[in-house]
Design a protein around this motif. Sequence first.
Motif, PDB file in Angstrom:
ATOM      1  N   UNK A   1      -1.309   3.179  -6.357  1.00 47.70           N
ATOM      2  CA  UNK A   1      -0.028   2.977  -5.678  1.00 47.70           C
ATOM      3  C   UNK A   1       0.102   3.939  -4.497  1.00 47.70           C
ATOM      4  N   UNK A   2      -0.279   5.196  -4.710  1.00 45.10           N
ATOM      5  CA  UNK A   2      -0.219   6.182  -3.626  1.00 45.10           C
ATOM      6  C   UNK A   2      -1.102   5.757  -2.462  1.00 45.10           C
ATOM      7  N   UNK A   3      -2.312   5.292  -2.759  1.00 45.97           N
ATOM      8  CA  UNK A   3      -3.222   4.874  -1.695  1.00 45.97           C
ATOM      9  C   UNK A   3      -2.643   3.713  -0.898  1.00 45.97           C
ATOM     10  N   UNK A   4      -2.086   2.726  -1.587  1.00 44.49           N
ATOM     11  CA  UNK A   4      -1.462   1.604  -0.882  1.00 44.49           C
ATOM     12  C   UNK A   4      -0.247   2.069  -0.073  1.00 44.49           C
ATOM     13  N   UNK A   5       0.512   2.985  -0.622  1.00 42.24           N
ATOM     14  CA  UNK A   5       1.681   3.489   0.094  1.00 42.24           C
ATOM     15  C   UNK A   5       1.259   4.140   1.409  1.00 42.24           C
ATOM     16  N   UNK A   6       0.160   4.872   1.384  1.00 41.30           N
ATOM     17  CA  UNK A   6      -0.345   5.538   2.591  1.00 41.30           C
ATOM     18  C   UNK A   6      -0.861   4.506   3.593  1.00 41.30           C
ATOM     19  N   UNK A   7      -1.734   3.621   3.135  1.00 37.59           N
ATOM     20  CA  UNK A   7      -2.389   2.672   4.041  1.00 37.59           C
ATOM     21  C   UNK A   7      -1.372   1.751   4.700  1.00 37.59           C
ATOM     22  N   UNK A   8      -0.463   1.201   3.908  1.00 35.43           N
ATOM     23  CA  UNK A   8       0.493   0.255   4.474  1.00 35.43           C
ATOM     24  C   UNK A   8       1.578   0.951   5.281  1.00 35.43           C
ATOM     25  N   UNK A   9       1.807   2.241   5.041  1.00 39.43           N
ATOM     26  CA  UNK A   9       2.703   3.004   5.917  1.00 39.43           C
ATOM     27  C   UNK A   9       2.119   3.112   7.315  1.00 39.43           C
ATOM     28  N   UNK A  10       0.792   3.386   7.382  1.00 40.96           N
ATOM     29  CA  UNK A  10       0.123   3.451   8.683  1.00 40.96           C
ATOM     30  C   UNK A  10       0.274   2.130   9.422  1.00 40.96           C
ATOM     31  N   UNK A  11       0.033   1.029   8.722  1.00 37.14           N
ATOM     32  CA  UNK A  11       0.108  -0.290   9.350  1.00 37.14           C
ATOM     33  C   UNK A  11       1.528  -0.576   9.837  1.00 37.14           C
ATOM     34  N   UNK A  12       2.524  -0.322   8.975  1.00 43.06           N
ATOM     35  CA  UNK A  12       3.904  -0.627   9.328  1.00 43.06           C
ATOM     36  C   UNK A  12       4.369   0.193  10.531  1.00 43.06           C
ATOM     37  N   UNK A  13       4.116   1.503  10.500  1.00 43.71           N
ATOM     38  CA  UNK A  13       4.601   2.366  11.583  1.00 43.71           C
ATOM     39  C   UNK A  13       3.818   2.112  12.868  1.00 43.71           C
ATOM     40  N   UNK A  14       2.523   1.794  12.746  1.00 38.44           N
ATOM     41  CA  UNK A  14       1.737   1.460  13.940  1.00 38.44           C
ATOM     42  C   UNK A  14       2.313   0.229  14.634  1.00 38.44           C
ATOM     43  N   UNK A  15       2.674  -0.791  13.855  1.00 37.43           N
ATOM     44  CA  UNK A  15       3.290  -1.985  14.433  1.00 37.43           C
ATOM     45  C   UNK A  15       4.628  -1.650  15.080  1.00 37.43           C
ATOM     46  N   UNK A  16       5.390  -0.772  14.436  1.00 33.95           N
ATOM     47  CA  UNK A  16       6.684  -0.376  14.983  1.00 33.95           C
ATOM     48  C   UNK A  16       6.510   0.363  16.311  1.00 33.95           C
ATOM     49  N   UNK A  17       5.582   1.312  16.353  1.00 29.33           N
ATOM     50  CA  UNK A  17       5.348   2.072  17.580  1.00 29.33           C
ATOM     51  C   UNK A  17       4.798   1.178  18.694  1.00 29.33           C
ATOM     52  N   UNK A  18       3.957   0.219  18.307  1.00 27.50           N
ATOM     53  CA  UNK A  18       3.432  -0.711  19.312  1.00 27.50           C
ATOM     54  C   UNK A  18       4.558  -1.565  19.890  1.00 27.50           C
ATOM     55  N   UNK A  19       5.472  -1.998  19.004  1.00 25.55           N
ATOM     56  CA  UNK A  19       6.610  -2.790  19.480  1.00 25.55           C
ATOM     57  C   UNK A  19       7.492  -1.985  20.422  1.00 25.55           C
ATOM     58  N   UNK A  20       7.619  -0.677  20.137  1.00 25.66           N
ATOM     59  CA  UNK A  20       8.422   0.201  20.988  1.00 25.66           C
ATOM     60  C   UNK A  20       7.628   0.736  22.173  1.00 25.66           C
ATOM     61  N   UNK A  21       6.345   0.386  22.227  1.00 26.00           N
ATOM     62  CA  UNK A  21       5.439   0.843  23.292  1.00 26.00           C
ATOM     63  C   UNK A  21       5.448   2.373  23.396  1.00 26.00           C
ATOM     64  N   UNK A  22       5.319   2.987  22.226  1.00 28.74           N
ATOM     65  CA  UNK A  22       5.365   4.450  22.178  1.00 28.74           C
ATOM     66  C   UNK A  22       4.096   4.963  21.498  1.00 28.74           C
TER      67      UNK A  22
END
Length: 305
Positions: free
Chosen positions: A36-57
Amino acid sequence: MTPLRLGYLYGLGAYLLWGFFPLYLKLLRPAGPLEILAHRIVWSVVFVALLLAALRNVGFLRALLRRPWAMAGIVAAAALIAVNWGTYIYGVNSDRVVETALGYFINPLVVVLLGVTVLRERLRPTQWVALGIGASAVAVLTVDYGRLPWLALTLAFSFAGYGLVKKRLGLPAAEGLFVESAVLALPALGYLGWLTAKADLTFGHVSAGHTALLVLAGAATAIPLLMFAGAANRLPLSGLGMIQYLAPILQLGCGVLIFHEPMPPARLAGFALVWLALIVFTADAVRNSRRTRAQARILEPVPTP
């Protein structure tokens, strides 16, 4: 909507999500705590990366890589939050939700303790009283459990240490979470690969719903952290301090009322001492905040005609 009201909405949203998080974690079984911890880490990276890309930051990464001391701080923060997340997941899924709630109740007292031991801050007499009551509570709970409440103490110290490092780094919430999760992503992916090789991975092998819930762990991690950052930017420290107890109160309620974990009289007495310490601590913080504001008004220059 005023910034203050929006800040309270963000704060309440964050602490409500954290308060009911044990219900979500229970749904992730039969995955083990480390998976669960590993998935929490990996999918956090994916989610925040998409968010930052959307914000172009994404330009912040280049500037950050030119600051080696900041990168060292990020590695320390990542290690502390990994310990915190892993301990919390283990506590919830080993039916010790009440003890995890205790960790977040005593966290403000540990923050004060770190201020004394690490930052060499001087405490007011009332803060020493609160720390003394908190130490008494840990002693009572140690007698009740027959051992130190190590799970609660690990949660409290790891999260307090994480907050201390984050305060010194001064990174925005989304950018900070992305880099911290990215630091942990490689070992997390390595662990998931090892589980796959052993045929012990639950991801994709239990049900579609279970797989979806593991993927959503990234969003479930990032969203309350971003809401908390929005609250911290808009609320006075006293206002944020008053609502921070909402999450452990809800976690305690989940443990006792929903998961039916035991709460014998000695344990209840220990929690009562913790609550007394928090009342003393919070009252002192509010009184000091009012005194500081009053002194600031007195020292304001008088406008000349």
